[in-house]
Design a protein around this motif. Structure first.
Motif, PDB file in Angstrom:
ATOM      1  N   LEU A 224      -0.277   8.120   6.429  1.00 12.12           N
ATOM      2  CA  LEU A 224      -0.066   7.465   5.134  1.00 12.12           C
ATOM      3  C   LEU A 224      -1.183   7.815   4.160  1.00 12.12           C
ATOM      4  O   LEU A 224      -0.944   8.030   2.963  1.00 12.12           O
ATOM      5  CB  LEU A 224       0.029   5.951   5.317  1.00 12.12           C
ATOM      6  N   ALA A 225      -2.410   7.886   4.664  1.00 12.05           N
ATOM      7  CA  ALA A 225      -3.539   8.281   3.813  1.00 12.05           C
ATOM      8  C   ALA A 225      -3.394   9.732   3.373  1.00 12.05           C
ATOM      9  O   ALA A 225      -3.701  10.083   2.223  1.00 12.05           O
ATOM     10  CB  ALA A 225      -4.851   8.080   4.562  1.00 12.05           C
ATOM     11  N   GLN A 226      -2.938  10.577   4.271  1.00 14.14           N
ATOM     12  CA  GLN A 226      -2.707  11.988   3.931  1.00 14.14           C
ATOM     13  C   GLN A 226      -1.697  12.112   2.802  1.00 14.14           C
ATOM     14  O   GLN A 226      -1.810  12.991   1.931  1.00 14.14           O
ATOM     15  CB  GLN A 226      -2.187  12.731   5.157  1.00 14.14           C
ATOM     16  N   ASP A 227      -0.715  11.192   2.791  1.00 10.84           N
ATOM     17  CA  ASP A 227       0.306  11.206   1.743  1.00 10.84           C
ATOM     18  C   ASP A 227      -0.161  10.546   0.455  1.00 10.84           C
ATOM     19  O   ASP A 227       0.598  10.459  -0.512  1.00 10.84           O
ATOM     20  CB  ASP A 227       1.578  10.521   2.240  1.00 10.84           C
TER      21      ASP A 227
ATOM     22  N   ARG B 159      -2.174  -5.519  -5.002  1.00  3.22           N
ATOM     23  CA  ARG B 159      -0.808  -5.071  -4.696  1.00  3.22           C
ATOM     24  C   ARG B 159      -0.768  -4.301  -3.380  1.00  3.22           C
ATOM     25  O   ARG B 159      -1.536  -3.381  -3.146  1.00  3.22           O
ATOM     26  CB  ARG B 159      -0.293  -4.157  -5.813  1.00  3.22           C
ATOM     27  N   LEU B 160       0.175  -4.689  -2.507  1.00  5.04           N
ATOM     28  CA  LEU B 160       0.368  -4.029  -1.223  1.00  5.04           C
ATOM     29  C   LEU B 160       1.767  -3.423  -1.191  1.00  5.04           C
ATOM     30  O   LEU B 160       2.761  -4.144  -1.102  1.00  5.04           O
ATOM     31  CB  LEU B 160       0.200  -5.036  -0.077  1.00  5.04           C
ATOM     32  N   ASP B 161       1.846  -2.105  -1.255  1.00  6.77           N
ATOM     33  CA  ASP B 161       3.148  -1.439  -1.344  1.00  6.77           C
ATOM     34  C   ASP B 161       3.834  -1.269   0.001  1.00  6.77           C
ATOM     35  O   ASP B 161       5.070  -1.272   0.078  1.00  6.77           O
ATOM     36  CB  ASP B 161       2.980  -0.050  -1.984  1.00  6.77           C
ATOM     37  N   ILE B 162       3.041  -1.098   1.055  1.00  6.57           N
ATOM     38  CA  ILE B 162       3.592  -0.757   2.365  1.00  6.57           C
ATOM     39  C   ILE B 162       2.956  -1.628   3.439  1.00  6.57           C
ATOM     40  O   ILE B 162       1.727  -1.725   3.529  1.00  6.57           O
ATOM     41  CB  ILE B 162       3.325   0.727   2.703  1.00  6.57           C
ATOM     42  N   LEU B 163       3.776  -2.248   4.263  1.00  7.86           N
ATOM     43  CA  LEU B 163       3.306  -3.014   5.410  1.00  7.86           C
ATOM     44  C   LEU B 163       3.903  -2.413   6.670  1.00  7.86           C
ATOM     45  O   LEU B 163       5.122  -2.306   6.795  1.00  7.86           O
ATOM     46  CB  LEU B 163       3.737  -4.480   5.286  1.00  7.86           C
TER      47      LEU B 163
ATOM     48  N   LEU C 229       2.166 -10.299  -2.084  1.00  8.87           N
ATOM     49  CA  LEU C 229       1.410  -9.113  -2.497  1.00  8.87           C
ATOM     50  C   LEU C 229       2.299  -7.890  -2.666  1.00  8.87           C
ATOM     51  O   LEU C 229       1.939  -6.955  -3.391  1.00  8.87           O
ATOM     52  CB  LEU C 229       0.320  -8.790  -1.458  1.00  8.87           C
ATOM     53  N   ILE C 230       3.447  -7.879  -1.975  1.00  9.41           N
ATOM     54  CA  ILE C 230       4.326  -6.709  -1.993  1.00  9.41           C
ATOM     55  C   ILE C 230       5.175  -6.716  -3.260  1.00  9.41           C
ATOM     56  O   ILE C 230       5.887  -7.691  -3.538  1.00  9.41           O
ATOM     57  CB  ILE C 230       5.224  -6.682  -0.748  1.00  9.41           C
ATOM     58  N   PRO C 231       5.145  -5.649  -4.030  1.00  7.04           N
ATOM     59  CA  PRO C 231       5.922  -5.599  -5.274  1.00  7.04           C
ATOM     60  C   PRO C 231       7.378  -5.228  -5.018  1.00  7.04           C
ATOM     61  O   PRO C 231       7.744  -4.814  -3.907  1.00  7.04           O
ATOM     62  CB  PRO C 231       5.219  -4.479  -6.049  1.00  7.04           C
ATOM     63  N   ASP C 232       8.204  -5.384  -6.032  1.00  4.62           N
ATOM     64  CA  ASP C 232       9.568  -4.878  -5.938  1.00  4.62           C
ATOM     65  C   ASP C 232       9.512  -3.387  -5.615  1.00  4.62           C
ATOM     66  O   ASP C 232       8.676  -2.658  -6.161  1.00  4.62           O
ATOM     67  CB  ASP C 232      10.312  -5.087  -7.259  1.00  4.62           C
ATOM     68  N   GLY C 233      10.395  -2.953  -4.717  1.00  6.39           N
ATOM     69  CA  GLY C 233      10.386  -1.552  -4.303  1.00  6.39           C
ATOM     70  C   GLY C 233       9.436  -1.265  -3.154  1.00  6.39           C
ATOM     71  O   GLY C 233       9.226  -0.095  -2.792  1.00  6.39           O
ATOM     72  N   GLY C 234       8.869  -2.321  -2.562  1.00  4.54           N
ATOM     73  CA  GLY C 234       7.943  -2.138  -1.447  1.00  4.54           C
ATOM     74  C   GLY C 234       8.640  -1.696  -0.174  1.00  4.54           C
ATOM     75  O   GLY C 234       9.869  -1.626  -0.098  1.00  4.54           O
ATOM     76  N   ARG C 235       7.828  -1.408   0.844  1.00  8.68           N
ATOM     77  CA  ARG C 235       8.355  -0.910   2.116  1.00  8.68           C
ATOM     78  C   ARG C 235       7.726  -1.690   3.266  1.00  8.68           C
ATOM     79  O   ARG C 235       6.504  -1.882   3.301  1.00  8.68           O
ATOM     80  CB  ARG C 235       8.032   0.576   2.297  1.00  8.68           C
ATOM     81  N   ILE C 236       8.557  -2.104   4.226  1.00 10.41           N
ATOM     82  CA  ILE C 236       8.090  -2.742   5.449  1.00 10.41           C
ATOM     83  C   ILE C 236       8.648  -1.956   6.628  1.00 10.41           C
ATOM     84  O   ILE C 236       9.847  -1.661   6.678  1.00 10.41           O
ATOM     85  CB  ILE C 236       8.533  -4.212   5.531  1.00 10.41           C
TER      86      ILE C 236
ATOM     87  N   LEU D 270       2.889   9.375  -1.670  1.00 11.14           N
ATOM     88  CA  LEU D 270       2.409   7.999  -1.685  1.00 11.14           C
ATOM     89  C   LEU D 270       1.200   7.830  -2.604  1.00 11.14           C
ATOM     90  O   LEU D 270       0.439   6.871  -2.467  1.00 11.14           O
ATOM     91  CB  LEU D 270       2.055   7.546  -0.257  1.00 11.14           C
ATOM     92  N   GLN D 271       1.055   8.750  -3.533  1.00  8.88           N
ATOM     93  CA  GLN D 271      -0.030   8.646  -4.507  1.00  8.88           C
ATOM     94  C   GLN D 271       0.066   7.325  -5.253  1.00  8.88           C
ATOM     95  O   GLN D 271       1.157   6.887  -5.646  1.00  8.88           O
ATOM     96  CB  GLN D 271       0.047   9.809  -5.496  1.00  8.88           C
ATOM     97  N   ASN D 272      -1.078   6.645  -5.409  1.00  8.96           N
ATOM     98  CA  ASN D 272      -1.156   5.354  -6.102  1.00  8.96           C
ATOM     99  C   ASN D 272      -0.479   4.217  -5.336  1.00  8.96           C
ATOM    100  O   ASN D 272      -0.236   3.150  -5.904  1.00  8.96           O
ATOM    101  CB  ASN D 272      -0.562   5.441  -7.513  1.00  8.96           C
ATOM    102  N   LYS D 273      -0.195   4.435  -4.060  1.00  9.19           N
ATOM    103  CA  LYS D 273       0.362   3.386  -3.215  1.00  9.19           C
ATOM    104  C   LYS D 273      -0.730   2.829  -2.309  1.00  9.19           C
ATOM    105  O   LYS D 273      -1.764   3.447  -2.074  1.00  9.19           O
ATOM    106  CB  LYS D 273       1.504   3.928  -2.345  1.00  9.19           C
ATOM    107  N   THR D 274      -0.483   1.627  -1.797  1.00  6.00           N
ATOM    108  CA  THR D 274      -1.407   0.995  -0.864  1.00  6.00           C
ATOM    109  C   THR D 274      -0.645   0.598   0.392  1.00  6.00           C
ATOM    110  O   THR D 274       0.562   0.337   0.350  1.00  6.00           O
ATOM    111  CB  THR D 274      -2.050  -0.247  -1.488  1.00  6.00           C
ATOM    112  N   ALA D 275      -1.352   0.524   1.521  1.00  7.69           N
ATOM    113  CA  ALA D 275      -0.680   0.236   2.782  1.00  7.69           C
ATOM    114  C   ALA D 275      -1.575  -0.566   3.705  1.00  7.69           C
ATOM    115  O   ALA D 275      -2.803  -0.447   3.675  1.00  7.69           O
ATOM    116  CB  ALA D 275      -0.269   1.537   3.464  1.00  7.69           C
TER     117      ALA D 275
END
Length: 255
Positions: free
Chosen positions: A26-29, A90-94, A137-144, A4-9
Motif C-alpha cells: 500500500l505504501a508502494q502505491d 481521514r482514513l481512506d483504507i482499513l 474517519l473513513i470518507p465516502d469512497g473508502g475501502r475496507i 493510492l497517492q494522497n490516500k491513507t491506510a
C-alpha cells in the motif's frame, strides 16, 4: 502517479508476515500507512523502515486488539499520526489483518473456551468494532478489506476455532456491504491459502512439499501475492466489487 497517492491506510497486525507485506504494498502505491502492532515494537519499526527505504511513508501504532479499550486506543493513535503527517485524520483504507490462530495441533478435542474466546475476540469482535468506530474517519469512497483464510471453505480440524472465527469475519463483510454502499464504501474479504509468512515450517523441505501439494500450482503462496490482491481491493479499480469473498489460495479450494 501511484494509484493510492494522497490516500491513507491502517493495516492491523502489520509488524510481520502478510500484514507487513500489505503495508509495504500500500505504501508502494502511495498511501501513508499506519502500521499496527500488539507487542513487537522492533518488528513494527522494521516494517516502517522498509517502507521508508522504498520511498514511502508509514508510522507505528501500538494496540493489542482483543483487550479492553484497544480499538479506541488504536484509532486515537492513527488519527494523531495522520494529522501529524497529512494535516487530516481521514482514513481512506482499513485492512483488518491481525489474527489469533487458535492452533492446538490436536483438533477439536483440544479446543478450550479460552481458545474460542480469544479467536472470536481478536478475529471477529475487534474487526467489527474497529469498522464501526473507524467509519467516523473513513470518507465516502473508502475501502475496507478483511483478511480471512481459505480454511473457512475447507475442512482443517486442527484449525477449527480459527476457521469458526474467520467465518464470522466473512459475515461482517457480507452484511456490512449494503450498509456502507450508500457512501460508496466497499468492503471485501481476501482469503489467503498457505502463504510463506516467514514461519520456520517453510524451511522444512518435507513440510513444504506437503503444503505445496494443496495448491493446483504445486507451491505455497508468497506474501507479495496476497498483498497485491489486497492492494487491488483497496484501490479505485475495485470500486464495483463489494461484499465479496476473494479466493487468494492459489486454487487450493478447487477440490
Amino acid at each position: 502517479m501511484s494509484r493510492l497517492q494522497n490516500k491513507t491506510a491502517l493495516v492491523t497486525g502489520a509488524s510481520r508476515g502478510i500484514g507487513r507485506g500489505i503495508a509495504l504494498r500500500l505504501a508502494q502505491d502511495g498511501a501513508v500507512v499506519a502500521v499496527n502492532y500488539s507487542n513487537n515494537e522492533g518488528a513494527a519499526k522494521e516494517t516502517v523502515a522498509l517502507v521508508e527505504e522504498a520511498g514511502g511513508r508509514a508510522f507505528t501504532v501500538r494496540a493489542r486488539l482483543g483487550t479492553p479499550g484497544a480499538v479506541e486506543q488504536l484509532l486515537e493513535g492513527v488519527a494523531a499520526g495522520l494529522v501529524e503527517r497529512t494535516g487530516s485524520s481521514r482514513l481512506d483504507i482499513l485492512v483488518n489483518n491481525a489474527a489469533a490462530t487458535g492452533f492446538t495441533g490436536a483438533g477439536p478435542s483440544a479446543v478450550t473456551e479460552d481458545i474460542i474466546d480469544n479467536c472470536y475476540t481478536v478475529n471477529a469482535k475487534a474487526p467489527f468494532f474497529l469498522i464501526q468506530k473507524a467509519l467516523e474517519l473513513i470518507p465516502d469512497g473508502g475501502r475496507i478489506v478483511n483478511v480471512s483464510s481459505g480454511v473457512t471453505h475447507s475442512a482443517f480440524p486442527i484449525q477449527i476455532a480459527y476457521a469458526m472465527s474467520k467465518g464470522a469475519l466473512e459475515q461482517i463483510t457480507l452484511h456490512m456491504a449494503p450498509v456502507l454502499a450508500p457512501r460508496n464504501i466497499t468492503i471485501n474479504t481476501v482469503a489467503p491459502g498457505i502463504t510463506d509468512n516467514g514461519d520456520p515450517v517453510f524451511q522444512d523441505p518435507e513440510a513444504l512439499e506437503q503444503m505445496s501439494a494443496l495448491s493446483v500450482f504445486n507451491r505455497v503462496g508468497e506474501v507479495s501475492e496476497v498483498a497485491d490482491i489486497v492492494a487491488f481491493a483497496a484501490s479505485d479499480d475495485a470500486r464495483w466489487v463489494t461484499g465479496s469473498f476473494i479466493d487468494a489460495t492459489g486454487g487450493t479450494l478447487l477440490g
